[in-house]
Every structure is written in C-alpha cells, then in structure tokens.
Write an enzyme that holds these catalytic residues in place. Structure first.
Site, mmCIF file in Angstrom:
data_model
loop_
_atom_site.group_PDB
_atom_site.id
_atom_site.type_symbol
_atom_site.label_atom_id
_atom_site.label_comp_id
_atom_site.label_asym_id
_atom_site.label_seq_id
_atom_site.Cartn_x
_atom_site.Cartn_y
_atom_site.Cartn_z
ATOM 1 N N TRP A 130 -7.335 -11.493 5.700
ATOM 2 C CA TRP A 130 -8.141 -12.467 6.443
ATOM 3 C C TRP A 130 -9.280 -11.836 7.233
ATOM 4 O O TRP A 130 -10.112 -12.538 7.783
ATOM 5 C CB TRP A 130 -7.230 -13.235 7.425
ATOM 6 C CG TRP A 130 -6.323 -12.300 8.182
ATOM 7 C CD1 TRP A 130 -5.026 -11.989 7.864
ATOM 8 C CD2 TRP A 130 -6.646 -11.504 9.333
ATOM 9 N NE1 TRP A 130 -4.531 -11.051 8.748
ATOM 10 C CE2 TRP A 130 -5.503 -10.743 9.671
ATOM 11 C CE3 TRP A 130 -7.793 -11.373 10.132
ATOM 12 C CZ2 TRP A 130 -5.475 -9.849 10.742
ATOM 13 C CZ3 TRP A 130 -7.769 -10.487 11.195
ATOM 14 C CH2 TRP A 130 -6.619 -9.739 11.485
ATOM 15 N N ASN A 131 -9.323 -10.503 7.350
ATOM 16 C CA ASN A 131 -10.295 -9.939 8.311
ATOM 17 C C ASN A 131 -11.739 -9.945 7.813
ATOM 18 O O ASN A 131 -12.660 -9.950 8.619
ATOM 19 C CB ASN A 131 -9.861 -8.552 8.807
ATOM 20 C CG ASN A 131 -9.645 -7.568 7.694
ATOM 21 O OD1 ASN A 131 -9.631 -7.933 6.520
ATOM 22 N ND2 ASN A 131 -9.476 -6.306 8.056
ATOM 23 N N LYS A 154 -5.704 -14.811 -4.757
ATOM 24 C CA LYS A 154 -4.978 -15.504 -3.695
ATOM 25 C C LYS A 154 -5.546 -15.001 -2.366
ATOM 26 O O LYS A 154 -5.281 -13.878 -1.961
ATOM 27 C CB LYS A 154 -3.473 -15.210 -3.736
ATOM 28 C CG LYS A 154 -2.732 -16.122 -2.754
ATOM 29 C CD LYS A 154 -1.449 -15.553 -2.224
ATOM 30 C CE LYS A 154 -1.635 -14.559 -1.121
ATOM 31 N NZ LYS A 154 -2.286 -15.095 0.109
ATOM 32 N N PRO A 155 -6.363 -15.830 -1.708
ATOM 33 C CA PRO A 155 -6.908 -15.388 -0.421
ATOM 34 C C PRO A 155 -5.823 -15.488 0.654
ATOM 35 O O PRO A 155 -4.772 -16.081 0.427
ATOM 36 C CB PRO A 155 -8.023 -16.396 -0.147
ATOM 37 C CG PRO A 155 -7.610 -17.638 -0.873
ATOM 38 C CD PRO A 155 -6.788 -17.191 -2.061
ATOM 39 N N ALA A 156 -6.102 -14.896 1.810
ATOM 40 C CA ALA A 156 -5.142 -14.960 2.916
ATOM 41 C C ALA A 156 -4.993 -16.399 3.406
ATOM 42 O O ALA A 156 -5.956 -17.166 3.405
ATOM 43 C CB ALA A 156 -5.622 -14.073 4.049
ATOM 44 N N GLU A 229 -6.036 -0.985 -1.351
ATOM 45 C CA GLU A 229 -6.761 -0.679 -0.102
ATOM 46 C C GLU A 229 -5.817 -1.063 1.021
ATOM 47 O O GLU A 229 -5.692 -2.237 1.357
ATOM 48 C CB GLU A 229 -8.032 -1.519 0.005
ATOM 49 C CG GLU A 229 -9.008 -1.350 -1.131
ATOM 50 C CD GLU A 229 -9.833 -0.091 -1.030
ATOM 51 O OE1 GLU A 229 -9.573 0.741 -0.138
ATOM 52 O OE2 GLU A 229 -10.725 0.067 -1.871
ATOM 53 N N CYS A 263 -9.507 -2.325 8.922
ATOM 54 C CA CYS A 263 -8.701 -1.169 8.518
ATOM 55 C C CYS A 263 -9.408 0.150 8.773
ATOM 56 O O CYS A 263 -8.769 1.193 8.872
ATOM 57 C CB CYS A 263 -8.277 -1.297 7.058
ATOM 58 S SG CYS A 263 -9.661 -1.559 5.961
ATOM 59 N N GLU A 360 -1.342 1.248 13.368
ATOM 60 C CA GLU A 360 -2.661 0.624 13.252
ATOM 61 C C GLU A 360 -2.731 -0.488 14.304
ATOM 62 O O GLU A 360 -1.942 -1.435 14.266
ATOM 63 C CB GLU A 360 -2.808 0.057 11.834
ATOM 64 C CG GLU A 360 -4.205 -0.342 11.504
ATOM 65 C CD GLU A 360 -4.366 -0.716 10.033
ATOM 66 O OE1 GLU A 360 -3.377 -1.101 9.383
ATOM 67 O OE2 GLU A 360 -5.500 -0.629 9.539
ATOM 68 N N GLU A 437 -13.568 0.934 -4.265
ATOM 69 C CA GLU A 437 -14.357 -0.274 -4.453
ATOM 70 C C GLU A 437 -15.793 0.023 -4.032
ATOM 71 O O GLU A 437 -16.019 0.766 -3.077
ATOM 72 C CB GLU A 437 -13.777 -1.421 -3.617
ATOM 73 C CG GLU A 437 -12.380 -1.798 -4.091
ATOM 74 C CD GLU A 437 -11.866 -3.078 -3.444
ATOM 75 O OE1 GLU A 437 -11.439 -3.023 -2.282
ATOM 76 O OE2 GLU A 437 -11.901 -4.128 -4.116
HETATM 77 P P1 ADP Z 1 -1.816 -8.628 7.279
HETATM 78 O O1 ADP Z 1 -0.679 -8.202 8.147
HETATM 79 O O2 ADP Z 1 -3.094 -7.974 7.570
HETATM 80 O O3 ADP Z 1 -1.934 -10.101 7.100
HETATM 81 P P2 ADP Z 1 -0.540 -8.480 4.721
HETATM 82 O O4 ADP Z 1 -0.393 -7.318 3.827
HETATM 83 O O5 ADP Z 1 0.696 -9.115 5.255
HETATM 84 O O6 ADP Z 1 -1.500 -7.987 5.871
HETATM 85 O O7 ADP Z 1 -1.384 -9.611 4.030
HETATM 86 C C1 ADP Z 1 -2.452 -9.357 3.141
HETATM 87 C C2 ADP Z 1 -2.362 -10.348 2.003
HETATM 88 O O8 ADP Z 1 -1.100 -10.148 1.337
HETATM 89 C C3 ADP Z 1 -2.390 -11.810 2.419
HETATM 90 O O9 ADP Z 1 -3.138 -12.533 1.468
HETATM 91 C C4 ADP Z 1 -0.943 -12.209 2.378
HETATM 92 O O10 ADP Z 1 -0.736 -13.577 2.112
HETATM 93 C C5 ADP Z 1 -0.444 -11.395 1.203
HETATM 94 N N1 ADP Z 1 1.009 -11.170 1.187
HETATM 95 C C6 ADP Z 1 1.843 -10.965 2.224
HETATM 96 N N2 ADP Z 1 3.113 -10.789 1.804
HETATM 97 C C7 ADP Z 1 3.095 -10.896 0.448
HETATM 98 C C8 ADP Z 1 4.094 -10.807 -0.584
HETATM 99 N N3 ADP Z 1 5.358 -10.583 -0.306
HETATM 100 N N4 ADP Z 1 3.687 -10.953 -1.863
HETATM 101 C C9 ADP Z 1 2.397 -11.171 -2.150
HETATM 102 N N5 ADP Z 1 1.419 -11.268 -1.237
HETATM 103 C C10 ADP Z 1 1.748 -11.133 0.058
#
Ligand code: ADP
Length: 458
Positions: A130-131, A154-156, A229, A263, A360, A437
């Site tokens: 999401w950042n 799949k976006p955040a 990344e 990051c 972090e 990238e």
């Molecule tokens: P942050 O803590 O910065 O949100 P995440 O790694 O949890 O970092 O999230 C980054 C992306 O990974 C988001 O799009 C989130 O929905 C996705 N994500 C988190 N958990 C899972 C999972 N178990 N499988 C697939 N995608 C995931």
C-alpha cells in the site's frame, strides 16, 4: 464489497469488490488465455499501447494524486512525485519493449548457427503493498507488458482504488481484458490460487519478508520465476568529512517521505562522534519546520500512518528504545492531532542491542547511533539480515569506493537521499529479496533465454 478507509479520519473513500474464488479463477483464466495473442504482437504495437496509457494517465495526474492522498494519507506533493516516478516506468518500458535483443554466438559446429532469443516467460502475477499505490502497479505492469507477458495483480487491501483507476485508464488505452487483470478479496486465498497455478510462470512480489518467503514456498511446486522486493533496514552513515547541511537535508527528505513508510527509508542513522551533536541539532531544526497534517494541500507535510497496527508498532519500538536508555530529542509520542498521526521523533544514544536496530520501523522515527571509525561503521551497517539500500555521506573519494564495495546491499547511495527512478536497477540482497525492477535489468526478470541450434546449413 471491501471498504477503503481514509487513514486521516477513518471515513470511507470507496469500495472494491471482494472477489470470490470462482471470480479469481476466472481472472487467472483470462490472464492465461490472453497470453498467446499479446506475446505475438509486434514490440512496437505493445510499445504504442503502453505509450497511450502513459498519455492518458499523464493528462489526469491531479485526479490520481487526490485519490492517492485520500486512500493512503500521503500528501499531494508526494502523491504527484510518486506519479512522476510511476509514469517514468511506463515511459521507460514502452521504449524498452523494442529493445529486448538476443544474441548470435560463434558456432561450435561446422555448418551451424547458434541463435539466442528472449521470450516472455508467460502469464505472470503480482502482489503489491500500500505504500506506493500508483508506482507499484505501473512498475510491474509496464515491465510485464513490454516483455510480452500478461499480468494479474492483487493490490493491497488498503489502497486498491488507485490501482483500479489505473486499470480503467489501461482499458481506455487499449490494454484488453486478460492482458492486465486485477483481483481483490482474501489475500491468503488469492495468494494460494496464483502460486499453485502452473500456468502462471512468474510472481513479482513487493511486501514483507515473511509473506515473500511464504509465496516462494507456495510457488515451489510449480517452479515459478520470482522477483522479491522485501523489507529493509537501511543504514544512513554520516562521516565527519561530509557536507553536514546536505546530509541533514538528505536524511530528513528520505526519512519523512511517506511518513517513513518506505522500504528504503533510513532506518539506522550512524553519525561520527565528532559531528554528532551538530548534526542532530540541524536535523531537529529541519524536522521542526515540517508540519504534521492531512495532505490535500500543496506543500510537504508528514501524514498519518496507514493503520492502527502501524501506530502500535512504532510506539512499541520507541518505548523500548527509551526504556533501554535512548534520549528522546524530539517527539516520542502520538501526535496531538490524534488518530493515526505519530509525531516525528528523533532518538539519540540508540544502541545496537535495542529492538529498533533490527526492526523495520515504518514510521517517522530517526534513531541516531554514534560511531568512531569507518571499519566499525561498515561492520555495524552490515549487521542486519536485510540488504536493500545503504546511504552514506562523505567527501573522501577512496572512502566512497570502499563503501560501495564493502556494504552488503543491492543499492548504495552516496551523498544523496534519493534512490529511485525508472532507469536504475532497484532491488536487494540477503533477506531483502532478489531480482531487480527498473532499467534494462528489470525486463530480464520477465523473459527467458532460448537457444536455437540451426545445424545442417552446409
Ligand atoms: P505490509 O505489512 O507492508 O502490509 P505484507 O507483506 O503483509 O506487508 O503485504 C503486502 C501484500 O501482500 C499485500 O497486498 C497483502 O495483501 C499481501 N499478503 C499478505 N499476506 C498474504 C498471504 N498470506 N498471501 C498472499 N498475499 C498476502
């Protein structure tokens, strides 16, 4: 439907669909079905379509920026900066699409020719954080499409609106269904569906190291190519021979970007003892000049953190450092605005034994460590499982080269706080991931090398 809240006040900015398993599978099917035709287009045709996307989005930067402010909390100035950065990838890869060159190799056999070509790996999938709601999408989509791959993203959950708006403009630019797909819903389910599908040939993930490893494990049965990344723990080293004013400004700009939720944010500030107090004082003055506010205005402000979990994490790290002897020079608490705003914080006398050294932070916190010698600080900078980026300020040329050589990270930034642009390879080593990238290295991640032997020519 999934509500998307504004981190400034919790109000609902918009909604996106919670796709069912059936809908996600259908989107993966479309991504795979579109691959043969897209990959066979002339590179120039793909390039023209990407360029059209660039032009359409460029004409509407303000609308994208305002939406990003509302769903992410970053200020308008930063959002506009991110759009420039993100559009840079579309422009760069629209050009690069035409330059995916192969080789001919001097033949090893009489009457034969050896030809090496580069082909798109196939349909790819990407999961984004999401950042950087805009740049994360354009960087991955533009590279994949330029190479001839189709992509499903799949976006955040926190920032899908900017992503869907980019999709809408992509359709208008002539990027068809299937070539660029988007799904939202349960991340765990979507992650499982894309990693277990043998037709998806590559995953490009940006996010936490924990989730990156999980996706790599899940993808092992279908042996996908991966770009990871992941997290960072960037050192920012200031030597006593540096331009202190430049170093202080570089640090503040790099650290407060996106309220520290980046990051590549400086996570450990190492200052040589002889200039320590002077440097900290200057950083404090610079930070105090920057307002903390919601961002829908034309000036740089420090915005809120993304959610309550982020606020608790920052609070816990600062409280732990304070309890273990760190000095709070500025901030050290939630901001008076309340909600998800955390006050910009400067900590001194931080030691390597504190929790903040290995974590972090993802918030507007400057932990300052003292050091005496170059050898010592290089060893301490490398004393982390991460290896994304390191910053250092020095005017000694020999030292600059030694830092570049001896620091264990994918990127070393000397005498600047600014890292990214489309023309450079962004990425890490160690637990920060692999793959790059941006630049011509970025497109290599989306192609495979094919060797053809043409014998019997004589
Ligand atoms: P942050 O803590 O910065 O949100 P995440 O790694 O949890 O970092 O999230 C980054 C992306 O990974 C988001 O799009 C989130 O929905 C996705 N994500 C988190 N958990 C899972 C999972 N178990 N499988 C697939 N995608 C995931």
């Amino acid at each position: 439907m999934i509500d998307v809240p504004n981190p400034v006040d919790g109000s609902v900015v918009g909604q996106v669909e919670h796709h069912s398993e059936f809908e996600v599978r259908a989107a993966i099917d479309r991504t795979c079905a579109a691959f043969p035709a897209w990959s066979r287009l002339l590179a120039k045709q793909r390039s023209d379509i990407l360029r059209k996307w660039f032009d359409l989005v460029s004409a509407d930067k303000r609308a994208f920026a305002e939406l990003m402010c509302r769903e992410n909390g970053k200020c308008l100035t930063e959002a506009l900066g991110e759009i420039e950065y993100g559009l840079g990838f579309v422009e760069w890869y629209a050009e690069e699409a035409k330059r995916v060159y192969g080789d001919t190799i001097p033949t090893h056999a009489q009457g034969a020719a050896v030809i090496v070509t580069k082909e798109p790996v196939g349909p790819v999938a990407s999961i984004t954080p999401w950042n950087f709601p805009f740049m994360m999408i354009t960087r991955k989509v533009a590279t994949a499409l330029a190479a001839g791959c189709t992509i499903i993203i799949k976006p955040a959950e926190e920032t899908p609106l900017t992503a869907y708006k980019l999709l809408e403009y992509a359709r208008r630019a002539g990027i068809p269904e299937g070539v660029f797909e988007m799904v939202t819903g349960d991340p765990v389910l979507i992650g499982k569906l894309i990693t277990s599908d043998a037709r998806i040939k590559k995953i490009s993930f940006t996010g936490s190291t924990v989730v990156g490893k999980l996706l790599a494990r899940q993808s092992s049965d279908t042996l996908k190519k991966m770009t990871m990344e992941l997290g960072g723990n960037a050192p920012f080293i200031v030597f006593d021979d540096s331009d202190i004013e430049q170093a202080a400004k570089g640090l503040v700009a790099a650290k407060l970007r996106n309220s520290g939720q980046v990051c590549i944010s400086p996570n450990r500030v190492y200052v040589q003892s002889s200039i320590h107090d002077r440097f900290v004082q200057r950083v404090k003055e610079l930070v105090e000049e920057i307002p903390v506010d919601q961002g829908l205005q034309e000036r740089f402000v420090v915005g809120p953190l993304i959610n309550a979990k982020a606020v608790s994490k920052v609070t816990e790290l600062v409280d732990d450092a304070r309890a273990n002897g760190a000095n709070v020079v500025l901030g050290g608490h939630l901001h008076a605005k309340g909600g998800l705003f955390y006050a910009p914080t400067i900590l001194t006398e931080v030691t390597d034994a504190m929790q903040i050294q290995s974590t972090e932070i993802f918030g507007p916190v400057f932990p300052v460590y003292r050091f005496e010698t170059e050898m010592e600080v290089i060893a301490r900078a490398n004393d982390t499982e991460y290896g994304l980026v390191a910053y250092a300020y020095t005017r000694d040329l020999g030292r600059a080269f030694r830092l570049s050589r001896n620091i264990e990270s994918g990127m070393v930034i000397l005498n600047s706080g600014s890292v990214g642009t489309a023309s450079v390879p962004f990425g890490g080593v160690k637990q920060s991931g692999y793959g790059r990238e941006g630049s011509y290295y970025g497109i290599e991640e989306y192609v495979q090398v094919k060797y053809t032997l043409m014998a019997g020519l004589d």
